[in-house]
Design an enzyme around this catalytic site. Sequence first.
Site, PDB file in Angstrom:
ATOM      1  N   SER A 154       3.468   9.656  -1.841  1.00 20.38           N
ATOM      2  CA  SER A 154       2.132   9.436  -2.371  1.00 20.38           C
ATOM      3  C   SER A 154       1.439  10.776  -2.652  1.00 20.38           C
ATOM      4  O   SER A 154       1.974  11.603  -3.390  1.00 20.38           O
ATOM      5  CB  SER A 154       1.321   8.567  -1.404  1.00 20.38           C
ATOM      6  OG  SER A 154       0.088   8.174  -1.979  1.00 20.38           O
ATOM      7  N   ASP A 251       4.389  -1.278  -6.924  1.00 13.51           N
ATOM      8  CA  ASP A 251       3.329  -0.551  -6.253  1.00 13.51           C
ATOM      9  C   ASP A 251       1.969  -0.980  -6.816  1.00 13.51           C
ATOM     10  O   ASP A 251       1.743  -0.934  -8.027  1.00 13.51           O
ATOM     11  CB  ASP A 251       3.545   0.956  -6.471  1.00 13.51           C
ATOM     12  CG  ASP A 251       2.654   1.834  -5.624  1.00 13.51           C
ATOM     13  OD1 ASP A 251       1.663   1.328  -5.074  1.00 13.51           O
ATOM     14  OD2 ASP A 251       2.945   3.043  -5.523  1.00 13.51           O
ATOM     15  N   HIS A 283       4.126   0.583  -2.127  1.00  9.01           N
ATOM     16  CA  HIS A 283       3.769   1.998  -2.191  1.00  9.01           C
ATOM     17  C   HIS A 283       4.404   2.843  -1.093  1.00  9.01           C
ATOM     18  O   HIS A 283       4.855   3.958  -1.340  1.00  9.01           O
ATOM     19  CB  HIS A 283       2.248   2.135  -2.118  1.00  9.01           C
ATOM     20  CG  HIS A 283       1.758   3.538  -2.257  1.00  9.01           C
ATOM     21  ND1 HIS A 283       1.889   4.244  -3.431  1.00  9.01           N
ATOM     22  CD2 HIS A 283       1.148   4.377  -1.371  1.00  9.01           C
ATOM     23  CE1 HIS A 283       1.380   5.450  -3.276  1.00  9.01           C
ATOM     24  NE2 HIS A 283       0.928   5.565  -2.033  1.00  9.01           N
TER      25      HIS A 283
END
Length: 363
Positions: A154, A251, A283
Amino acid sequence: MLHVDKVDSLQAEKIHITANELEEWRCYTFILRILNDSEEVIDEIHLKKHWKHPLISQIDVAENGLYGTLFKPPGDGPFPSVIFIPGSNGMLESGYAAVLASEGFLTFTFAYYAYKKDLPRSIPEVDIEFFGRPIEYVQKLPFCSGKIGLIGQSFGGLTANYLSTKYHQVSAVVALNCSAAFCRDNAVMKENGRPMDTELLDEGMSDFINGVLRQKPAFQNLYSKLTDKTCIPWWRASKNTVYRIVQCYDDMLVDGVPSRDNIRDNLRDTGHFVESELVPGGHFLYFPYFPHHGVLFNSQINLMWGFGGECYQHSKSQETTWIKNVKFFKKHLGEPAKIPDWNRDMKVILPKPKIKQTVNSKL
């Protein structure tokens, strides 16, 4: 009927595992078998538990404002090294680094804000030059081979990509489910003392599903609006740095397809080697068997944040991408240390299957 057996070196020959394959499976390894009522094997698959190996040394680091944890394989090295770049919470996350060290790599992770009083209180107060400290720290270790990789998930993946354009000590980068540019005003750092130029997400395009925020639609027009000042300056990166980009197309937080395409295409344009992969899942694509998080409360925005992903598919992607991530680092950083098998109190001898074992499992 499910049947699980533990695998060890004494029975490797009986289950047709070669010596080289066994060396790769240094943690607890299991065979999951599906049997019918007659106890005939219908299918089977090898599973590996990813734990920190007991021979890995865990060393706490606190010096000159750098707070982190070093995971060192047994022996004097030198070891190929990987630095885990934390995500947007800025905290000390040791899980990924610990498990990756059990594959034979020297690993390091650290905190960069809100962890100690002498660290910044929020991301906008962080100068990205701070991240040069962990890179230089690892590089100077006597047991570092000089080959250093970065991995991040991320915001950590985005930061890892950006750092590779500033620090040519970085040989390889694995970025998981990251955006292709800094795009939130509360999640952008300073560079050389001034805030980075940022193209912000159109938050008005985000929507809610059963009270859970889905940020993915906000990426719809983001990348077409990037300029030379707001995109990652890939042209600064060493041509010797290689990249692996992994995105999940389910995601709910980051739109994986355009993010992957933007990063991949820009790296190709600048002449860099890049491999990319789109996989099913949400995610938080961590190491295998880490619990699936479809939803998570975000205290920064005081909302339930949707991560997405169907549990089974996400879990399978964690297994397959982990194997490829390790293979990528081995190829571009060098072979890691060979770590002895686990000591065990009991060794289990598998019963001989009543039918011929299948080579390609459907599990």
